[in-house]
Design a protein around this motif. Sequence first.
Motif, short mmCIF file in Angstrom:
data_model
loop_
_atom_site.label_atom_id
_atom_site.label_comp_id
_atom_site.label_asym_id
_atom_site.label_seq_id
_atom_site.Cartn_x
_atom_site.Cartn_y
_atom_site.Cartn_z
N SER A 60 -12.62 117.48 32.07
CA SER A 60 -13.35 118.60 31.49
C SER A 60 -12.77 119.92 31.98
CB SER A 60 -14.84 118.51 31.86
OG SER A 60 -15.54 119.62 31.37
N LEU A 61 -12.66 120.87 31.06
CA LEU A 61 -12.14 122.19 31.41
C LEU A 61 -13.19 123.03 32.13
CD1 LEU A 61 -9.85 124.29 31.13
CD2 LEU A 61 -10.82 124.92 28.91
N PHE A 87 -16.44 138.76 30.53
CA PHE A 87 -15.75 139.11 29.29
C PHE A 87 -14.44 139.82 29.59
CE2 PHE A 87 -15.36 141.62 25.30
CZ PHE A 87 -15.37 140.54 24.41
N THR A 88 -14.45 140.71 30.57
CA THR A 88 -13.25 141.47 30.93
C THR A 88 -12.15 140.55 31.45
OG1 THR A 88 -14.57 143.42 31.44
CG2 THR A 88 -12.36 143.32 32.38
N SER A 89 -12.50 139.67 32.39
CA SER A 89 -11.50 138.78 32.99
C SER A 89 -10.92 137.81 31.96
CB SER A 89 -12.12 138.00 34.16
OG SER A 89 -13.15 137.15 33.71
N LEU A 90 -11.70 137.49 30.93
CA LEU A 90 -11.21 136.56 29.90
C LEU A 90 -10.24 137.22 28.93
CD1 LEU A 90 -14.22 134.33 28.75
CD2 LEU A 90 -12.03 133.56 29.68
N ILE A 91 -10.61 138.38 28.38
CA ILE A 91 -9.87 138.91 27.24
C ILE A 91 -8.89 140.02 27.58
CG2 ILE A 91 -11.82 138.33 25.75
CD1 ILE A 91 -12.16 141.45 25.43
N SER A 108 -13.06 141.46 38.36
CA SER A 108 -14.03 140.91 37.41
C SER A 108 -14.24 139.42 37.61
CB SER A 108 -13.56 141.19 35.97
OG SER A 108 -13.43 142.57 35.73
N THR A 109 -13.18 138.72 37.98
CA THR A 109 -13.31 137.26 38.18
C THR A 109 -14.25 136.95 39.33
OG1 THR A 109 -11.05 136.96 37.39
CG2 THR A 109 -12.03 135.14 38.61
N PHE A 110 -14.25 137.79 40.37
CA PHE A 110 -15.02 137.49 41.57
C PHE A 110 -16.50 137.86 41.45
CE2 PHE A 110 -10.69 138.12 43.59
CZ PHE A 110 -10.44 136.76 43.65
N VAL A 111 -16.93 138.43 40.32
CA VAL A 111 -18.36 138.70 40.16
C VAL A 111 -19.11 137.47 39.66
CG1 VAL A 111 -17.91 141.13 39.68
CG2 VAL A 111 -18.20 139.54 37.76
N ILE A 112 -18.40 136.43 39.27
CA ILE A 112 -19.05 135.20 38.82
C ILE A 112 -19.63 134.50 40.05
CG2 ILE A 112 -18.70 132.96 37.67
CD1 ILE A 112 -16.40 134.31 36.12
N PRO A 113 -20.94 134.21 40.09
CA PRO A 113 -21.59 133.72 41.33
C PRO A 113 -21.10 132.36 41.80
CG PRO A 113 -23.22 134.51 39.73
CD PRO A 113 -21.91 134.44 39.02
N MET A 142 -17.10 127.92 38.20
CA MET A 142 -16.95 128.60 36.93
C MET A 142 -15.86 129.67 37.03
SD MET A 142 -17.71 128.83 33.78
CE MET A 142 -19.17 127.80 33.61
N GLY A 143 -15.76 130.33 38.17
CA GLY A 143 -14.70 131.32 38.36
C GLY A 143 -13.32 130.70 38.24
N PHE A 144 -13.14 129.51 38.84
CA PHE A 144 -11.85 128.81 38.73
C PHE A 144 -11.56 128.42 37.29
CE2 PHE A 144 -12.63 127.34 43.33
CZ PHE A 144 -11.97 128.46 43.82
N ALA A 145 -12.59 127.97 36.57
CA ALA A 145 -12.41 127.58 35.17
C ALA A 145 -12.02 128.78 34.32
CB ALA A 145 -13.68 126.93 34.63
N ILE A 146 -12.64 129.94 34.56
CA ILE A 146 -12.33 131.15 33.80
C ILE A 146 -10.89 131.59 34.08
CG2 ILE A 146 -12.90 133.59 33.55
CD1 ILE A 146 -14.87 131.60 32.24
#
Length: 454
Positions: A215-216, A284-288, A384-389, A393-397
């Motif tokens: 799973s991703l 959203f920022t870290s993704l796009i 932006s990646t590090f604001v994910i708690p 999920m941060g690694f997946a993003i």
Amino acid sequence: MLFKNRKPNVEEELEWLINELKPSSDILHKPLRLEDKHAELVYIRSVVDAVQLQQIVIKPFFELASEQHVEAYLKSLPNQQEVTSKEQVLLELTKGSVVVRLKDELLLLDIKKVNTDTVRETSIEPTILGPQYALSEDIITNLNLIRQRYHKPSLTVETVEVGQKSQQSLAIVYDEEFVREGVLKQIKSKIESLDEPVIQSTTQLQRLINVRKRSLIPTMMTTERTDRVVYNLAGGKVVLLLDGAPTTIIAPAVFWDFMTSMEDNYGLYWVTKFSKFLRYLGLFTSLILPGLYVAATSFNPEVFRVELALSIAGSRIGVPYPSFVEVLFMLIVMELLTEASIRLPKAVTGTATTVGGLILGTAATEAALASNIMIIIVALVAISTFVIPINEMGFAIRFVRYLLLFAATAAGLAGLALGLIGILMYLASMESFGEPYFKLFFEKKREETRVKTS
């Protein structure tokens, strides 16, 4: 307690246990004798608490008047364990139990030495408000921490052994009143089917019981926080505690669970809403942002105002390769710095990564290997990646944004949009033990919980 289902020969059973453990140098077979009293102890010295053994077993043996008194005393101890088979006794010996032979009986007492029961401060999910202590590496201590915060009588703990060789204790914890029966059945079935020889961490266990092996996106949550465990137990979820692991698994978990910080339960209403907004903005920022930069500079510069498009183009003067290579190069450098910050000793982590980032960023721009705007974008993506708690999920993003980068490289903004739609379709098709991964509303379940508790 006698071995069940057959008439035991205590002498043979004791000899079998000693022979099975005999090659080890820390096995002790200690006889106790005083006048007409006689007993034998068999235990592994390295895993037994010698002080407790002296106070609970040896000292009372010499102080009590008769063998009958010793027997009655030992059978009344709360740490006496039920004996079902000689294999079970052998396993418990390796975990820190002591076998006491008294007359024609074998008693099994849990007197293990525990060096991993220190309650630590939270380090993976730190918060300003709320409890500041995390789980330990001892399963009994962790159960104690949970029961101190969750006092419903319906809280149920089932213990099984996982790992064919390691035989680690795994506690399945749930509130019998609110648990989803289908989820509990699936989890138990997955655990029963495990055939891994050694299981040492909750993340390894999570991978093994995952419905989708590759799973991703994570479908189960690992946490170190006792308050998160309690909130999820109250919501009908199942918690898995592995002995020797300082984190626990919570299942099922949907996408929105990974974007929730425990401070959301403790802060003021509008402060909490603003924090959530920043969290999703960071996601959203870290993704796009990397894909948007490539799409706008190589395919669709018209999406920006003329002044901004000219500024971006001017900053790339002298960069000898396409924007895709520039972005990929800087993202990989950022990933290397992130990994270095994890692996380096804590004393030098901050200095090494900060200095490394500054030197690399400055050198890259001066050598025309990357534009100034690219350095700003990479820094913004990293923050932006590090604001994910939740780290999983941060690694997946971090991985998903490369997929969107490749899509933007192939087809510009259209590719980026199609990539986002594809990720959303993938998430919408996922389930976590029967629960839709994009489940949005929990009001009905909360109402059911209120009715049951009232």
